[in-house]
Design an enzyme around this catalytic site. Structure first.
Site: not given
Ligand code: AMP
Length: 561
Positions: A6, A68, A168
């Site tokens: 992850d 990211k 999420d």
């Protein structure tokens, strides 16, 4: 050996499948989460994770985080005089996880399944895959984070058929997905999300409230002080998981500023952020054609779902308490590890076939008659978002002008009514015989395969002439030489030796505390010098003991024990 990874905005973690179950792999510091932070010092030594995060407080300009968010873009981060793209920084995090996994498992790790937000587009996915390759890993699959989380929950529920809504909320992204597990199939029905909201925004809000109360303009602070305020805000935000009143206190330019805040006050201030979370939820339900009541399980994923404000919001919205069987930080990595086991056809695990959807609408530009006149530039959707892939759809368009001899087809991605608001992926043109307007017809066929590659075919009815293109987002591709060059550059970076990492971490922490706490400098200096003397002995047992003593001393100083 293959592992599940992850690769998060804030933290990353790895998991493997052993002894019939998925397990999290601890890193070199014995922790389950590795901060997605990279720091490079002047002599080119690279630090990753907790050590990099600690270094970042004193050397913010040599440290990168939240990269990211820039995955798949040309943005460059300059660290220690060297330039890095997000995928290269990510590859350094992946390399660190790979090494930790190898040390823990005692064997070489060559392959990985890496998760990405469901909302990542093709460029971001390809950049993630390249990051894996730069780290020396074969990326055998890119898996959507919510799918991985639902697998982790679905399998732990003994495989009962159910409809899941995965909520999420990570550090920097928010994804909502509706999935259904029936028999051996895990089907994604809809995904929606926002790449620009996450736990960091809840921290930033707290930092802004604090500075406003103290009447300090954020622009007046240097980057280091701003980082300290941010760090204090982060700690207070996390403290809300345990208590309903926090006090944030810092000394800035010799003045101590304090703010006390109740959870209820914070919750009220969070309303605009929570409102932003509502939209993707409603959209995903609508796209999946399901009602709130049709959802069997609400799965919370991502560190920011620990925030009581967020949990309360979810509970209120759905009228029930979400599922917390699997740790929200670990579900994705565990799901990715389960997927590794399925891929390896491990008999201890039931195989689940994944079906996915395309996250964006794909269409073309057309002219429409608006009742008065012909108007150019309208969007004609061909494959609607959240259609299960693979899929192939055809639309017929007609010539717009008398004696037109070519038809140009623009390939667009996006949701806007007007074509120019959507992203142009490519263009294709076919000849047509000259004829009065509207007489010549052209079929446009879009085919989207399981690897998310789009093929477009255009066919003229009257002549049968065909043209075909495959859209692969060429603009971000790198040549083989460039790839080799980048790999070489990364391999030349020196790494802080693994075994020295726990020592380095405490030394950096000591240096930070020295700067932060002028009143305690003498004690910090003594503790650091003592440990430096112990390090010079090169005696492992003594160093271990010395480090423990240093941690105890620094804890006492930092937390006023
Ligand atoms: P992730 O990207 O999933 O690692 O999530 C990271 C986000 O979760 C960051 O914004 C953290 O501040 C947040 N987070 C982690 N632990 C907590 C906690 N106990 N309370 C509130 N937020 C948290």
């Amino acid at each position: 050996m293959m592992i599940g990874i992850d690769l998060g905005t804030t933290n990353s973690l790895a998991a493997c499948f052993r002894g019939g179950k998925a397990e999290i792999i601890p890193n070199r510091l014995g922790k389950r989460l590795t901060p997605s932070v990279v720091s490079v010092d002047e002599d080119g030594t690279v630090y990753v994770g907790e050590t990099a995060k600690e270094r970042g407080f004193l050397h913010p300009l040599q440290t990168a985080r939240v990269f990211k968010r820039s995955m798949g873009t040309d943005k460059e981060f300059t660290l220690g005089g060297k330039k890095f793209r997000a995928e290269e920084l990510s590859s350094l995090v992946l390399r660190s996880l790979k090494e930790d996994a190898e040390a823990y498992l005692g064997e070489e790790v060559t392959e990985a399944i890496i998760s990405v937000p469901a909302y990542f587009n093709d460029l971001q996915r390809k950049a993630t895959k390249r990051a894996g390759e730069l780290a020396g890993l074969t990326v055998s699959r890119i898996i959507n984070e919510p799918t991985a989380a639902a697998i982790a929950h679905g399998i732990s529920e003994q495989g009962k058929d159910a409809r899941y809504l995965v909520f999420d909320l990570g550090g920097g992204t928010f994804d909502v997905s509706i999935l259904e597990l029936y028999g051996p199939i895990m089907e994604v029905h809809a995904i929606a999300g926002d790449n620009f909201i996450g736990g960091e925004d809840f921290t930033e809000l707290l930092a802004t409230m604090y500075l406003e109360k103290a009447a300090i303009a954020p622009e007046s602070l240097d980057i280091r002080t701003m980082n300290e305020v941010y760090k204090a805000a982060e700690a207070c935000k996390c403290a809300f998981s345990q208590c309903s009143l926090i006090t944030m206190s810092r000394t800035i330019d010799g003045h101590t500023h304090e703010m006390s805040l109740t959870l209820a006050e914070y919750e009220k201030a969070c309303e605009p952020l929570l409102e932003k979370l509502r939209r993707p939820i409603e959209r995903s339900l609508r796209d999946a054609g399901v009602k709130l009541d049709d959802i069997d399980q609400i799965v919370l994923v991502g560190g920011a779902t620990r925030l009581p404000v967020v949990r309360r919001f979810v509970t209120r919205l759905f009228g029930r308490i979400p599922n917390m069987l699997v740790d929200p930080d670990e579900a994705v990595a565990l799901g990715a590890a389960l997927q590794c086991a399925m891929k390896a056809r491990n008999e201890e695990i039931r195989e689940v076939v994944l079906t996915d959807v395309c996250p964006y609408t794909l269409g073309t530009e057309v002219m429409v008659h608006n009742g008065l006149f012909d108007e150019d530039g309208h969007y004609l959707p061909i494959i609607e978002r959240n259609t299960t892939i693979p899929v192939s759809r055809t639309q017929t368009v007609y010539t717009a002008h008398d004696n037109q001899t070519r038809v140009n087809v623009k390939v667009l991605q996006g949701e806007s009514r007007m074509a120019y608001h959507n992203l142009l992926l490519g263009e294709i043109s076919v000849p047509v015989p000259a004829a009065p307007k509207g007489k010549e017809a052209v079929d446009i066929t879009y085919t989207y395969d399981v690897n998310a590659l789009l093929e477009v075919e255009v066919r003229v009815h009257s002549t049968g002439v065909k043209r075909k293109i495959i859209i692969q987002n060429e603009q971000n591709r790198i040549s083989e030489e460039e790839a080799a060059e980048r790999l070489a550059k990364l391999q030349h970076l020196k790494q802080n030796p693994r075994e020295e990492e726990p020592n380095r971490l405490q030394l950096l922490r000591g240096e930070r505390l020295y700067e932060e706490l002028p009143a305690k400098r003498a004690a910090i200096d003594r503790a650091l010098m003592e440990f430096e003397r112990t390090l010079a002995t090169q005696d492992r047992t003594q160093i271990e003991q010395g480090r423990k003593a240093l941690i105890k001393a620094l804890d006492a100083i930092e937390f006023d024990l």
